[in-house]
Structure formats: structure tokens, C-alpha cells
Design an enzyme around this catalytic site. Sequence first.
Site: not given
Lengths: 636, 219, 247
Positions: A40, A43, A45, A266, A330, A401, A425, A435
Site C-alpha cells: 500500500g 498516507l 504506506g 457518512h 455522522r 465510508h 485504516e 471516527r
Amino acid sequence: MIIDAKIPEGKLEEKWRNYQRKSKLINPANKKKLNVIVVGSGLSGAGAAATLAELGYEVQCFCYQDSARRAHSVAAQGGINAAKNYQHDGDSVWRMFYDTLKGGDFRSREANTYRLAELSAPLIDHYTQQGVPFAREYGGVLANRSFGGVQVQRTFYARGQTGQQLLLAAYSQLYKMIRAKKVRMFTRHEMLDLVVIDGKAKGIIARDLVNGHLKRFVADAVVLATGGYSRVFRLSTLAIGCNGSAIWKAHKRGAFFAAPSFTQIHPTALPQTSEAQSKLTLMSESLRNDGRIWVPKKKGDLRKANNIPEKERDYYLERKYPSFGNLAPRDIASRAAKERIDAGHGVGRLKNAVYLDFKHAIENAGLHTIKDRYANLFTMYKKITGIDAYQEPMQISPAAHFSMGGLWVDYELMTTIPGLYAIGECNFSDHGANRLGANSLLQASVDGYFILPNTINNYLAQELTEAPISIDHPMFTKIEKEIKEHISKIFAVAGTKTVDHFHRALGKIMWQECAMSRNKLGLEKAITQINSIKEAFWADVKVTGHNDEINTELEKALRLADFIELAVLMCTDALQRAESCGAHFREEFQTAEGEAVRMDEEYAYVSAWEYKRGSFQLHKEKLAFEFVKPSVRSYK
Amino acid sequence: MNLFFRRSIIAGTGLFLCIFMIVHLSANCILLLPEEIARGMYNAYSTTLRENPIIKIVAYLLYLSILLHVIYAILVTFRNRSAKPDKYAINKTEDNSSWASQNMGLLGILLLLFLIVHLANFWARIKLGMGASVGLDAAGNVDVYEVTSSLFHNGFYVLFYSLLMIPLGFHLNHGLKSAFKTLGFYHRKGLKVLARVSVIYASILSVGFGIIPLIVYFK
Amino acid sequence: MEVTFRIWRQDNPTNKGGFINYVVDDLAEDMSFLEALDHLNEILVLRNEKVVAFEYDCREGICGQCGIFINGRAHGPHSNITTCQLYMRSFKDGAIITVEPWRAKSFPILKDLIVDRSAFDRIIEHGGYISAKTGTAPEANAILIGKGVSDKAMDAAACIGCGACVATCKNSSAALFTAAKINHLNSLPQGKPEAHQRVLDMTTQMEKEGFGHCSFTGACEVECPEGISIANIAEMNARYFKAKIFG
């Protein structure tokens, strides 16, 4: 098996330093003898791969896209939280920790969540230095905005492109280390299985998506950074290629899967308009700052929105949650929308949406102000729907989401397989059952840049003395053979239905029974239905073309086969958790007003599932709250 | 030799030619005066051009510029062709860019064609003494006016000359503004001004050069 | 609605490709263009044919993967969008839609509509970063950056790397892509120490990859989903000459 989260001793503020003080170090000359695989390039990875390479390790990084820059971290619009307290509004690491823990409805570890808040401030320094053009005030300092139901302004942002800008920073650092020949990048490669030798993660087998070759990669540790699995619902805000296959394969090889049913829905995505739809586009949550959400009071009202008089509109969020109104968190906003839609008040072509109306905002604040705030979102809305939202209300709808659940990891982010790490994630660590907005970019970054590079050494130090393993090891041969058989089996079905046919069927069941509200009967029914989808898939799926070429249908089929199995575990998990918490709402556990009822005495644990051929065994990691007392979330 | 170098040569020589053309056009304007004044002035002017040592150097720079402009345009075109070996079956360039910007090469070839004819008629006769010899005027200067005037009374030549001033306008309009950008002029507001200046400049030159032969012809 | 897709099919990089027509008669206007292709692919599977290979990922206009040349335009008939943001309502019932891959020597076709854009990654590899190790950053507010500077850096940084600029450029120039990254980093104080070397390295790599010259047709800024201004290229040129002189 007892699962130990390895939480360091000491006060909350001291745990991370205490951990670092005691963890084993590796001298620079030895680091270059150690090889790490990172799967991956989002961000977490890319951040991990670049940082590990800077530290001196040899890194191999993989992504299924054509470039590392495409990873779905790009899509996060809103921002990234950090306890900088630049706004002088009473923010602190402690407050951010508490907001995150409370937002997650007290279903995450105190120590992990605290560390997330603690490392948030240096992360902003880090990204600023890497050239992320964060929004600024006229005086030249960084700007902040508030986000997602917290009372301080701690969100940093780069226009509506925060995720993209952070990912580009991580991606550029990754390529910096590729140029330094410390990282080997494999784009268009998809990990198909994990290789575990003598109980330790020692490599992966990946498929080259251009020519179908299966390739073996060996390493001293394997890091999974493969993102969320909400595509199990098919329609979601995720990229079409996002999948759960890497973590699912790891799970089947022995990594425990934690809280798989915790999925965030979401509230402000665009509704589905046809069967062929592939994706639900997210509209930034910031729209709820000015827009008012309503549905017609009359069921099945076919009039156009602007023809429905004010007194026949039901502003249900304002009615139910007078203090938070349209800004309710949410999960609450999504559930309320689903409740109205299910009750027959939905609007739009498929009666699956609610209105988000800016009429009053335009009257009060003026068209100019609203344009100034949201012009790009209104333009995007018009591009997609052809509707001018300055003239008539937007139609929005909840969409799957973020997956809070993922591979179980300890304080070091290591899974239950020694040498296998999960970051970003794809793990279950900091968010609990829900979250907070602008915390996902944060967690992915902190995991990849700051935490993993400081914990992996504790494991790798002992690997230095191990005899190296070659890719000809019988385990590699065995697993490669299994993959080949798996692929041939898919082609051999040669049935009459497309992969998407089964994915749509799976998505419908999951959306109906395992999304915003769940109940025992529904979940049990869902498990039966999913098992029959599995049977039907393996009896009737059709994939054309060959293995030895670019074959997007085969890729989809391989991913779906794993999603189907994962879906059963998600339902199983939702079924065992006989309480409502965060995004997990069990209809049997609600107050008379429809609020969630949490059962702390029985369920203050992380469910960690062990794969047993054909079934799953539950392990419980008790959550001890030493420093805060779980309270009841109330947004009334 | 890289992308920047090649483009800069084209831009630099192009800008130099742009300046030259203003001078050239102002000289052409003399032709609009009554013949008795124009002949003397025009011939005196062209004699000065031929004999002033500084202007001689400038003239050699001019030849060099034209040569380099053409050579580098060819080199650039080769590279560009090889960068896009396969063309699209359908390509609606008109939707995203001006026709001239897409066809600078074609415009350039037309202008080169014009230049060859133009040089053959004037430069070759006067400087190289090819063809029929040119007489002297009352002041003893070479009677370039006579050469020009007689050509401008040749219908075919006037048509050829004036028509080809249309591609000149398009070439100059795109060329001027993109030369500045190539050489690194990036001031946002300045670029807007530049775009307007280019249109004005190109129009004046194109119309100016194009209309003078017509006026002389019909006078 | 019914449309005819005239799609470029090419099995592998060395094969000679060609157009094949596919009539699809049950499309809806609010389907996205990519969903219409998905739908066509499902039909092809049931007809026991190979699916059309095309690229996409986020389908919300930000990942930059869905580059397709549609009816003579990069990303279809509208300006400043990605292919995934194109909807079937933009076409007339009965339309013939010509669908081609990006065409440029530096973007070789892998299959059907999929091209290899790794040349862009290699340009970034040659200086499209700030050499700062994790853990070395000073306090973020220690360096003040004026809002104007920061906004302008953001304008350039918005590039999503889709390749439409190269695809639409008659010379396959990668100047807009390269300029956007150079201007983003070089205009920020953090990027200054390596500014000159960055320009030289990145542009050298751009040249090596075989892209053509920029002749300022302006097509790129019209097709760019982020509307990145062509003035960026002029600015890159200025930075290049500066680097050559002072670097």
C-alpha cells in the site's frame, strides 16, 4: 490464546516515551541488512516506506494503482486534526484524546488514542516542512477550522484537497527514497497472499497486474497499509479498487480481525440514482454548517422541492436534536436520514435521499457569502447531477465510508502474526466504534511516519540473527500453487453472471442489514443470504479473458471472493455485540427516544476474531479505562 | 541542447525579427507619400541601410536570425513529431486552443515561401545584382523605389504579397506572446496585457504590410 | 438512451490496435461515462468477450487515474473535468462516441485504453520533493508564509497527475505537469534550498522521457481538471534560466 496489547506502564503522558526508552535499537550498519515489505502506498504506506528507508532499512513497496500517488488518501477533503492550540481556544493533547475516545464511544484503547493526539502536533510540523501548502492567515501563520462535532478549531486544511496534498507529500518522499535506491517500488502489483514461515511473516506473493505473473517477495517484516474495506457495500465513498483482500488473506493466515462490523456511514454523500452506479460521491461535511436537512412531511410526496411549502417540511435533525441540529455527529445524522427514508419520506428518483437546503442560508448570509464558502462544492454538485443547488436543494444520502475495524494490532501496531504489522485504516486501533472527522488522515500519517518506524526495530532486532529465507522456500511454492488454483477455479466456473452482479447482491444485503442499524434477525438472515451468494458466486460467475494479461474482471472477482467471506465475519461481529455503540447501532438496544444504549459491563472489549477453517473464534481484549470514565454520548 | 535552449532560440530570434519588422513597415510607409517626395526618401533610406557599418552588422544578425529561426523550428518540430507518433482519430483542437497556435509550422512554411520570393525580387536584385540592373535616381542613390513601385503595380505580385500578410498576422500574434512566455515572462496581469499587445502588434503589421501594396497598386 | 461506442482495442503494447463499435441501448442520462463503460463490459462478459480495459479509481475527480480521450477531447467534451465527472447527459441519444487512449510516445499503451504514465513518477523522482527526513521538522509556525504565496503554491500543487496536458498537447509536452510541481515547491520557503537543482533535475528528466516542447497552444490549461494556469510554464522557464545562471 490470550491477546496482549503490550501497553507500556506509566501515566498516559509517559507511555510512549517509556516504550521508546525500552525498545530494542539496531545499529545503522545492521539496518541495511534488514528488508521490509510495505503493501500500500497511501498516507500510511508511503509514509512508512519513506521513513523506514531513511532509517536505513531496505524497503519494497507495492500498490495496485499505476502510481503511488493514486492511493485513496487523496480523496479526503476536509482536513487533519492536530492539538496545536494555535487558536488559543483551550485545546490540548488531553482534550483531543478525550474527544477522540468519546467520539469512538469508548471502544478504543486509552494508550493508543492518547498517542494519536500526542503525535498530532509534530505531524503538522512535519508536513509543513515537506511543502504541504496548508491554508494560512494573512499574517502568514497556519489557519484552522472546526470540524465534526468538536468545540475547538484544530483542523488544518489545504483547500478542499487536504488528503491529496498530504499524499503528494508522502508520495514525493517515497520517490525521494526510490531515487536514493533504498525503496523498490512495485506499481500495478496486487498482494494475493501472505507467506508465514515458522509462525512469522516472511513475505508476500503478488500478482503483476500487467502480465499476470505471480511474484514472490521475501522480507524480515511485512507491513500492511491497505486501507479500508467499505467497498464490501459496493456503493461507498471509496475508490473502486479499494479492497479488503490483503488483510483478509492475512486474517486467514492467522492475524486476528478486530471489530470488523464497525463501519462509519457518512451522512452527506450523493444518492444512488441507478443500478449501474458504482460510487457514491462524498460532499464535504462542512455543507452542514449552513445547509438545513429536511424531508417532506407527507409520505411519497411527488412535488418538486421548491413547491413544498415551509409548513409541510420536516427538519427532522433540528426537531430531534435541538442543540446540535444539522451538525449532529455522522452516525446520528446518517441513522436519522435512514429512519426517515425507510418511513417513506425519501426524495429523489429512487426515494433514497433527503434534502440539504441552502435557501435560508442564502437569505440570511447572502448569495455572495455562500458562494465564497462552498462554490467548489456547488460546482461539483452541478457537474454530477446537473442541478443548480443555489436554486433548489441538494439531494443527499448516507453512504458507507470508513472502516474503524481492521486487523487487530497491539501498541506496536503488530498483528497477532509476529513480524506482520498493520497501519492506517486497515488496522483497528484508535477510533473505537466511530471516527471523528479529520482524524483519518491523522491516524494514517502518525502510524506510518512516527509510530511504526519506532516500533518495528523492537521486532527486527531479533531477526538479525535469523538465517535468511529464500523465495524457493517450500512455503512460497505451496502458497503460490494455492493462488494459481484459486485463479484457475474462478475461470473454470464459466457461469452466466458477471462479478458485479454478485457484488450488487452482496452490497444490498450488507446495506440493509449491517450498515446504519442492525438487529439480530436481520443479521442472521444476512449471514444465510451471504453464504448463498458465496455458493452462487462459485457456481455461476463468469470471467472472460486470461490470467496472463491486464484483466480487470479477474481483479474484481478475486477481490469480491474475499469481500463475501469478510461480509460474513462483519455480520457475525455485529451479531455478537449485543449493545449499541458509535456507528454500531443495534435496534434492540435503544432508549425510548431512539438513542443508543451502550452496555459497558459486558461489551467494553475489542472483539478480535481468529479464523478457523469455515468459522470464526472470538477473543476479547478487555478495555480498561484507567484515566477517563466512560460517559454517555448525548447530542440532544 | 535541450528543450529550453531550442525554444529560446526560436523565441529570441523571433522577437528580434518582430523588432525588425517594425522598422521595415515604417520604411514601407514612405511609399504612401507622393511619388516625388517618396522616391528620394526611400532611396536615401535604403542606401543608408546598405552602407552604415552598424546597420550592416544588424543585417547579418538578421540573416542569422532567420536561418536559426527556421533551423530550430525544424529541429523542434522533429522532436515534437516523435513525441506524438500516433495521432488521434478525432481531435477537436478548436475547442481548446486557437487555430494559429496549433499550426505555427504551416504558417511558418507559408512565410518562408513568401520570404524566398520577396528576397528574390528585392534583395537578390539590389544586393547581389541578379536580374535586370537597377538604375540610379537624381541624388545618385540606387533607385530601389523604382523596383518596389514596379512590383507593386504587378497585380499577381500584389495579390501574393497581400494575401500572405494574413498568415503573417496569425504567426506574429501567437509568436510574440509565446516568445515572451518561453523566455520566462510570467507576471499574471502582464500576460493579459501581453495578449492584447500581441493582437494589436500583429494586426498593425499584417494590415500595414498588406494594405500598402494595394494602395500603391490602385493609386 | 442508445449510443455507439467506437473504442480503441489493443491487446498489448506491441499489437496494432483498431477501433471496434459497440452499440449500447439501455443507458441512462445520469450514468457517468465510466459507468456506461462498466455496463458495456458486463454486456461483453455475458457475450463471452474480453472486457474493455480502462482505468479509474476514486471516481470523484481527484485520483487522476481515469484518463481517456473522448470525441476528440481529453476527458470528453467539457473543459476542466476528469473522465469520471463526465455524465451521459452530455451526449445526444444515438450519438457515436469515439473513445481513445492518451497518445504520446512517453505514455505507451499497455492495453486498450490503459497507458503507462510512469514517466510522471520518474520526473517527481528527480527532485519533486523537499529533502527533509522524518523527525527533523521545526515548529510549523516558525516560518511565516504570506497567504498570497501559500495560495499560489496551492494553485500549482493542485495537479492530480492525470496526464491530460500531455494527451491534448500536439507536442506531448509535459511542461504543465513539471512546472506545476516545480512552482509549488520552489515558491515555498521550505523548497528554496534545493530550488535550482530541482528545476535542472526535473526538467532534464522531462527531456529524457521523450516529451515534446511547449509551444503555448494553451490546450493543456483548458483540459486540466484543476485548471492549472499555463503561466506556470512561463514561470518554470524563468526559474530554469535563473537556475542556469545562478545555480
